[in-house]
Motif scaffolding. Structure first.
Motif, PDB file in Angstrom:
ATOM      1  N   ASN A   1      46.962  29.594  70.015  1.00  0.00           N
ATOM      2  CA  ASN A   1      45.995  30.630  70.386  1.00  0.00           C
ATOM      3  C   ASN A   1      46.419  31.985  69.804  1.00  0.00           C
ATOM      4  O   ASN A   1      47.225  32.697  70.395  1.00  0.00           O
ATOM      5  CB  ASN A   1      45.919  30.665  71.923  1.00  0.00           C
ATOM      6  CG  ASN A   1      44.958  31.711  72.421  1.00  0.00           C
ATOM      7  OD1 ASN A   1      44.232  32.340  71.635  1.00  0.00           O
ATOM      8  ND2 ASN A   1      44.941  31.910  73.729  1.00  0.00           N
ATOM      9  N   VAL A   2      45.876  32.317  68.606  1.00  0.00           N
ATOM     10  CA  VAL A   2      46.195  33.608  67.975  1.00  0.00           C
ATOM     11  C   VAL A   2      45.296  34.660  68.623  1.00  0.00           C
ATOM     12  O   VAL A   2      44.118  34.760  68.314  1.00  0.00           O
ATOM     13  CB  VAL A   2      46.008  33.556  66.442  1.00  0.00           C
ATOM     14  CG1 VAL A   2      46.350  34.897  65.804  1.00  0.00           C
ATOM     15  CG2 VAL A   2      46.853  32.444  65.840  1.00  0.00           C
ATOM     16  N   VAL A   3      45.890  35.431  69.527  1.00  0.00           N
ATOM     17  CA  VAL A   3      45.093  36.350  70.349  1.00  0.00           C
ATOM     18  C   VAL A   3      44.686  37.585  69.560  1.00  0.00           C
ATOM     19  O   VAL A   3      43.570  38.085  69.671  1.00  0.00           O
ATOM     20  CB  VAL A   3      45.899  36.776  71.603  1.00  0.00           C
ATOM     21  CG1 VAL A   3      45.141  37.792  72.437  1.00  0.00           C
ATOM     22  CG2 VAL A   3      46.238  35.562  72.435  1.00  0.00           C
ATOM     23  N   THR A   4      45.623  38.080  68.764  1.00  0.00           N
ATOM     24  CA  THR A   4      45.283  39.238  67.933  1.00  0.00           C
ATOM     25  C   THR A   4      46.098  39.172  66.647  1.00  0.00           C
ATOM     26  O   THR A   4      47.146  38.563  66.602  1.00  0.00           O
ATOM     27  CB  THR A   4      45.527  40.566  68.692  1.00  0.00           C
ATOM     28  OG1 THR A   4      45.071  41.641  67.881  1.00  0.00           O
ATOM     29  CG2 THR A   4      46.980  40.795  69.034  1.00  0.00           C
ATOM     30  N   GLY A   5      45.571  39.807  65.585  1.00  0.00           N
ATOM     31  CA  GLY A   5      46.265  39.801  64.289  1.00  0.00           C
ATOM     32  C   GLY A   5      46.018  38.506  63.538  1.00  0.00           C
ATOM     33  O   GLY A   5      44.977  37.869  63.705  1.00  0.00           O
ATOM     34  N   GLY A   6      46.990  38.145  62.679  1.00  0.00           N
ATOM     35  CA  GLY A   6      46.898  36.867  61.992  1.00  0.00           C
ATOM     36  C   GLY A   6      46.408  36.959  60.564  1.00  0.00           C
ATOM     37  O   GLY A   6      46.148  35.942  59.926  1.00  0.00           O
ATOM     38  N   ARG A   7      46.269  38.168  60.031  1.00  0.00           N
ATOM     39  CA  ARG A   7      45.777  38.271  58.650  1.00  0.00           C
ATOM     40  C   ARG A   7      46.632  39.252  57.851  1.00  0.00           C
ATOM     41  O   ARG A   7      47.234  40.170  58.414  1.00  0.00           O
ATOM     42  CB  ARG A   7      44.344  38.801  58.638  1.00  0.00           C
ATOM     43  CG  ARG A   7      43.288  37.846  59.140  1.00  0.00           C
ATOM     44  CD  ARG A   7      41.969  38.556  59.177  1.00  0.00           C
ATOM     45  NE  ARG A   7      42.095  39.836  59.865  1.00  0.00           N
ATOM     46  CZ  ARG A   7      41.394  40.928  59.579  1.00  0.00           C
ATOM     47  NH1 ARG A   7      40.519  40.925  58.600  1.00  0.00           N
ATOM     48  NH2 ARG A   7      41.566  42.060  60.260  1.00  0.00           N
TER      49      ARG A   7
END
Ligand code: NAD
Length: 515
Positions: free
Chosen positions: A367-373
């Motif tokens: 579960n990537v809640v925020t960010g990731g790019r």
């Protein structure tokens, strides 16, 4: 190191006039590298910007070691014997670091990608404190003596070991170099420093500062260039007595192997995968601030990063919300901008490594809640900028939970009780640092004792003055830097036995000579 981060070229091909050169510093002077080769170093925040030419000192290790050896063995300058000289030099060096704080901070940030506020408020003043602390130790290297039962006396002298190789990483180039070498210098050793290839600038500044402060030539030398060759040469040299290495665990294992044939003393400060353990009675407002700070300070490129949030199941959702809100408010930008909270990562290779972990989070269905790019547009297209990222519900089987990412990625895992919290905290090969959060001081102390880590912060995270020992359990290293403990690596104990009795015979001679 990836080829994408460097181009090698010969000096005579260079079109880049006026670009600063960072070459070996041997016996009190910067020299042209014998290889004639330089690496181009580009700004990690704006990669079209050539910021330095790093001399390939692969063929200069012998000269640097000889300079350090001669400064030690001959003691012509009095460095080894004159502890007041050493104290004065370190204290004056600290003053110069403070005087030049802004300039040093700018240089550090430019090469590493850490924000200017990080360098100015963290790395540079802490470097000065490091030098001051050990300046104060130079004249307190006391031995002791004992009168024996028979009236004889044994005197324990403390003597400097000799030549120290200091091999340092790119994330805190000046501070870690000072941490490794200030106690060595205070003890009367001489140094050959090998900074990371990406970030040699402030190591050379430290060499110049020490010289200006009065360190005799040969006391502090620097060899710039690739670690695999220069590091290996330093380890092979019988003229080097101690190696203090900070870097990856895999490199540390190699260092230990290569140091074995000549039985060098080895100090290793290696990787970390540090947990913040949050119980439900903790002050969650403070926890949210500290966890965000601890995970994203220095762009998350820190061995001490609190990269695993372990939180009691009853408060996980609430805390994740509070931390995510703070993460979304972080401003990523060019490292020299005052407004940037996070800067670019140090290199393309490092950015790709971090993005691979983020991709793994998605492919593992986390579960990537925020960010990731990777960030894009404007300056982001010209550097290595990654969004600060929070991954919730990360199981201990995930590689994001177990492996050091060394970037702005925080994972969250919940626990049910104290035993499970401790088991999760200890479920990696690392053991560098941990945070424990609870208003119950007994519980906090119990957990602090059970967590396998060299440093445990209780109700705070990532404050690391020189007065706090620093080093790891398990695969996070061997030995401790900081504090008076660090002096031990650079000192030998010598026992001098003085016979005070009269006459030609002693009782123990009789064992061989008869009565
Ligand atoms: P690294 O291991 O790649 O390099 C560290 C230094 O070793 C560099 O100067 C490099 O040129 C040199 N080197 C590389 N190969 C070598 C070899 N074969 N022999 C001798 N020297 C060699 O580490 P890095 O990428 O620069 O730094 C990041 C790592 O450092 C992370 O794992 C981080 O956790 C660790 N680190 C630990 C601490 C700590 O205090 N425990 C502090 C900062 C960084």
């Amino acid at each position: 190191m990836s080829n994408r981060d460097f181009n090698t070229f010969k000096t005579h091909n260079t079109m880049e006039r006026g670009i600063p050169k960072f070459s070996p510093y041997i016996n009190g002077a910067m020299v042209e590298p014998s290889s004639g080769k330089f690496f181009q170093r580009f700004d990690p925040g704006d990669k079209g910007n050539l910021i330095g030419l790093v001399g390939d000192g692969s063929r200069d290790v012998g000269a640097a070691v000889d300079a350090a050896r001669e400064a030690f063995d001959g003691d012509r300058s009095g460095w080894v014997s004159d502890y007041r000289l050493r104290a004065r030099v370190l204290l004056r060096a600290a003053e110069i670091v403070r005087e030049r704080a802004w300039e040093l901070a700018r240089l550090e940030s430019l090469f590493t990608g850490k924000t200017i506020r990080t360098s100015r408020q963290g790395d540079i003043p802490r470097t000065a404190e490091m030098l001051e602390f050990y300046a104060g130790a130079a004249d307190k290297l006391l031995g002791y003596s004992q009168q024996l039962r028979n009236g004889d006396v044994t005197i324990l002298l403390r003597q400097p070991v000799g030549v120290v190789a200091a091999i340092t990483p790119w994330n805190f180039p000046l501070l870690i170099l000072a941490r490794q070498t200030a106690p060595a210098l205070a003890a009367g050793c001489t140094v050959v420093a090998k900074p990371a290839t990406l970030t040699p600038a402030t190591a050379l500044e430290l060499a110049k500062i020490l010289e200006k402060a009065g360190a005799p030539p040969g006391v502090f030398n620097v060899v710039t260039g690739p670690g695999e060759i220069i590091g290996a040469e330093l380890l092979k040299s019988p003229k080097v007595d101690v190696v203090n290495f900070t870097g990856e665990t895999t490199t540390g294992k190699m260092i230990m192997q290569n140091a074995a044939p000549s039985l060098k003393r080895v100090v290793l400060e290696l990787g970390g995968k540090n947990p913040n353990i949050v119980f439900e009675d903790a002050d969650l407002e403070q926890v949210a601030n500290a966890v965000t700070y601890g995970a994203f300070a220095n762009n998350g490129e820190s061995c001490a990063a609190g990269s695993r949030l372990l939180v009691h199941r009853n408060v996980r959702k609430q805390l994740v919300e509070m931390v995510s809100k703070r993460i979304r408010g972080l401003r990523v930008g060019y490292q020299l901008e005052e407004t940037s909270d996070l800067g670019p990562l140090v290199s393309q290779q490092q950015m790709e490594k971090v993005l691979e972990y983020v991709a793994a989070a998605f492919s593992e269905g986390l579960n990537v809640v925020t960010g990731g790019r990777r960030l894009s547009g404007g300056v982001f297209d010209r550097g290595f900028y990654v969004e600060p990222t929070l991954v919730d519900e990360t199981p201990p089987t995930s590689k994001l939970f177990r492996e050091e990412i060394f970037g702005p990625v925080l994972t969250v895992t919940e626990f049910e009780d104290e035993d499970e919290a401790v088991a999760l905290a200890n479920a990696t090969v690392y053991g560098l640092a941990a945070g424990v959060w609870s208003n119950d001081s007994r519980k906090a102390m119990r957990v602090a004792e059970r967590v396998k880590a060299g440093t445990v912060w209780v109700n705070t995270y990532y404050t690391l003055p020189v007065e706090q020992p620093w080093g790891g359990f398990k695969e996070s290293g061997i030995g401790r830097n900081n504090t008076v403990l660090a002096l031990e690596h650079y000192l030998e104990w010598k026992g001098v036995y003085i016979d005070t009795q009269k006459g030609p015979m002693r009782p123990y001679y009789g064992i061989v000579l008869g009565q």
